[in-house]
Motif scaffolding. Structure first.
Motif: not given
Length: 173
Positions: A93, A107, A109-110, A116-117, A151, A154-155, A159, A161
């Protein structure tokens, strides 16, 4: 006589305006990142080949990186030996811009749905899958298009991921 000069002035002004408009069109940006792909003079880039249609000084370098998360492939577009863009299919990611002198990264992230971020220690961007967004990396501007993001981890996992990420980045001069 004044009427004749007025008509000549109008005709000359109109002609000059047309010339300016045409020259602006000819000087339009060669590269454009749209919501589906990168284009050179309105022709979509085929990342699977080493050349760009209509650009004699362009080369697409294809590279593969093996990492514990899986194989990532990079297609780096160079014009006259200058870095222009990258298309990456990644297994993590992270958006990485493998440039000759640096490799800045963000990075991914959803947040929710297609939103997304993109983030690092100094910045945070909100971006949607399939939409072009301008970002800054180390005082340089880029347009980013995330075409796909899924993904795997999992979050809560550290990092970087595991993920399935496809993006295109275009350097904006």
């Amino acid at each position: 006589m004044k009427l004749g000069l007025s008509i000549k002035f109008i005709v000359c002004s109109s002609f000059l305006s047309l010339l300016i408009a045409c020259s602006d069109t000819n000087n339009a940006r060669e590269w454009l990142l749209k919501n589906d792909n990168l284009y050179y003079k309105n022709i979509a880039i085929d990342w699977r080949v080493e050349s760009v249609k209509g650009c004699k000084t362009c080369v697409i370098n294809q590279d593969v990186v093996y990492q514990p998360e899986g194989i990532s492939s990079y297609n780096t577009l160079m014009q006259s030996q200058n870095w222009v863009a990258v298309h990456e299919l990644s297994k993590i990611n992270v958006i990485r811009l493998k440039m000759p002198d640096q490799t800045p990264y963000l990075f991914v992230e959803r947040i929710k749905g297609r939103t997304l971020k993109l983030f690092d220690q100094q910045q945070n961007y909100s971006i949607k899958i399939g939409e072009v967004t301008a970002v800054n990396f180390n005082n340089q501007r880029f347009s980013i298009l995330i075409k796909k993001f899924e993904e795997v981890d999992k979050q809560s996992v550290a990092l970087p991921r595991r993920a399935s990420l496809e993006f295109i980045a275009l350097k904006i001069d």
